[in-house]
Design a protein around this motif. Structure first.
Motif, PDB file in Angstrom:
ATOM      1  N   LEU A 231       3.669 -48.620 -23.169  1.00  0.00           N
ATOM      2  CA  LEU A 231       4.938 -48.758 -23.887  1.00  0.00           C
ATOM      3  C   LEU A 231       5.974 -49.230 -22.877  1.00  0.00           C
ATOM      4  O   LEU A 231       6.150 -48.595 -21.832  1.00  0.00           O
ATOM      5  N   VAL A 232       6.630 -50.321 -23.176  1.00  0.00           N
ATOM      6  CA  VAL A 232       7.695 -50.808 -22.301  1.00  0.00           C
ATOM      7  C   VAL A 232       9.001 -50.591 -23.053  1.00  0.00           C
ATOM      8  O   VAL A 232       9.212 -51.159 -24.136  1.00  0.00           O
ATOM      9  N   LEU A 233       9.860 -49.750 -22.483  1.00  0.00           N
ATOM     10  CA  LEU A 233      11.064 -49.311 -23.197  1.00  0.00           C
ATOM     11  C   LEU A 233      12.302 -49.554 -22.355  1.00  0.00           C
ATOM     12  O   LEU A 233      12.258 -49.413 -21.126  1.00  0.00           O
ATOM     13  N   ASP A 234      13.405 -49.857 -23.014  1.00  0.00           N
ATOM     14  CA  ASP A 234      14.663 -49.811 -22.275  1.00  0.00           C
ATOM     15  C   ASP A 234      15.208 -48.387 -22.386  1.00  0.00           C
ATOM     16  O   ASP A 234      14.643 -47.545 -23.119  1.00  0.00           O
ATOM     17  N   ALA A 235      16.271 -48.097 -21.645  1.00  0.00           N
ATOM     18  CA  ALA A 235      16.759 -46.722 -21.586  1.00  0.00           C
ATOM     19  C   ALA A 235      17.162 -46.217 -22.971  1.00  0.00           C
ATOM     20  O   ALA A 235      16.918 -45.052 -23.316  1.00  0.00           O
ATOM     21  N   ALA A 236      17.727 -47.101 -23.785  1.00  0.00           N
ATOM     22  CA  ALA A 236      18.201 -46.664 -25.099  1.00  0.00           C
ATOM     23  C   ALA A 236      17.027 -46.305 -26.011  1.00  0.00           C
ATOM     24  O   ALA A 236      17.070 -45.300 -26.734  1.00  0.00           O
ATOM     25  N   ALA A 237      15.973 -47.077 -25.967  1.00  0.00           N
ATOM     26  CA  ALA A 237      14.809 -46.778 -26.821  1.00  0.00           C
ATOM     27  C   ALA A 237      14.079 -45.538 -26.327  1.00  0.00           C
ATOM     28  O   ALA A 237      13.416 -44.844 -27.103  1.00  0.00           O
ATOM     29  N   ALA A 238      14.211 -45.236 -25.027  1.00  0.00           N
ATOM     30  CA  ALA A 238      13.513 -44.076 -24.448  1.00  0.00           C
ATOM     31  C   ALA A 238      14.361 -42.807 -24.528  1.00  0.00           C
ATOM     32  O   ALA A 238      13.903 -41.730 -24.143  1.00  0.00           O
ATOM     33  N   ALA A 239      15.579 -42.921 -25.059  1.00  0.00           N
ATOM     34  CA  ALA A 239      16.553 -41.833 -24.914  1.00  0.00           C
ATOM     35  C   ALA A 239      16.124 -40.518 -25.556  1.00  0.00           C
ATOM     36  O   ALA A 239      16.545 -39.453 -25.110  1.00  0.00           O
TER      37      ALA A 239
END
Ligand code: PGA
Length: 257
Positions: A231-239
């Motif tokens: 899973l490659v996530l930006d900080a917002a999607a991983a929040a």
């Protein structure tokens, strides 16, 4: 699941693009499963930018795609075939002769689904399947409730998906309510899966996919059982992920001493 958290959307897109390029550099005849949507448009743009800086030969890649609207002709601007041909294949030099398309305008859709599965089997299966995730946890157009043993088939789009994708259609333009999609089982048979999710509106679905007990209510949670999903996530999607340590992140190639 390997979880790669990136500080920004730009970094996440770059990371996913590099995973795809590494696969093709390693294995130029890879069977790739392409996805579509707003997130993928950003990723494909990044691939085009990287291609200009550091050309890679994509001509041997064999292409399959994840899903398609029913009733749209291949040259309809909203068909996913059109999207992939224009945003990915032509700019990178992927060959049409090596592409397999889900034909949402086929006269016999069930037969088209079966033919697609056999073409996939003949190609030896998907080496790398790229995925986005819907706000309702869908992968491809496998909407909540899709069973684990599903294969390529016709599905009805959920109201949430229809609402999310309305932005791609002009006012008054007919938006298809049905689609043909790879099934959950078909997706799980891929050797490797890379799922890219960006933005806070994906955070809830990402948390359900990665940290809640797998359930048909979140089709993406089936990926927990897949041995090689990143899973490659930006900080917002991983929040909303509660497990904040890096235990499950991909290890760097070289560990510091
Ligand atoms: P999006 O779609 O990138 O347009 O949000 C993702 C998906 O529905 O899989």
């Amino acid at each position: 699941m390997n979880i790669v958290r990136c500080d920004s959307a730009e970094q996440a897109v770059r990371h996913a693009a590099e995973l795809l390029r590494a696969q093709v550099a390693r294995s130029p005849k890879s069977v790739m499963g392409w996805a579509t949507g707003g997130t993928m448009a950003r990723l494909y743009q990044e691939l085009v930018t990287l291609q200009q800086q550091d050309p890679l030969d994509w001509s041997g890649v064999r292409s399959f795609h994840l899903d398609e609207y029913i009733g749209l002709a291949a040259d309809h601007p909203q068909s996913y075939r059109h999207f992939l041909r224009h945003q990915l294949m032509a700019p990178l030099g992927l060959q049409e002769a090596h592409a397999h398309w889900l034909r949402g305008d086929a006269p016999d859709l069930e037969q088209a689904g079966r033919a697609y599965e056999s073409a996939l089997a003949q190609a030896g299966g998907i080496d790398l399947q790229l995925l986005g995730i819907g706000h309702n946890g869908h992968i491809g157009f496998n909407e909540p409730g899709a069973r684990l043993d599903t294969r390529t088939r016709v599905v009805r789009l959920s109201p949430r998906t229809l609402a999310a994708n309305q932005r791609f259609f002009a006012p008054g333009e007919v938006q298809p309510q049905w689609a043909i999609t790879l099934g959950i089982q078909t997706i799980l048979e891929s050797q490797q899966i890379v799922l890219l999710a960006l933005g806070e509106d994906k955070a809830r679905a990402v948390a359900a996919m990665a940290e809640e007990p797998p359930s048909e209510l979140c089709p993406a949670s089936a990926l927990q059982a897949h041995p090689a999903t990143t899973l490659v996530l930006d900080a917002a999607a991983a929040a909303l992920l509660t497990c904040k340590n890096t235990e499950r992140s991909a290890l760097p190639a070289q560990l510091p001493p």
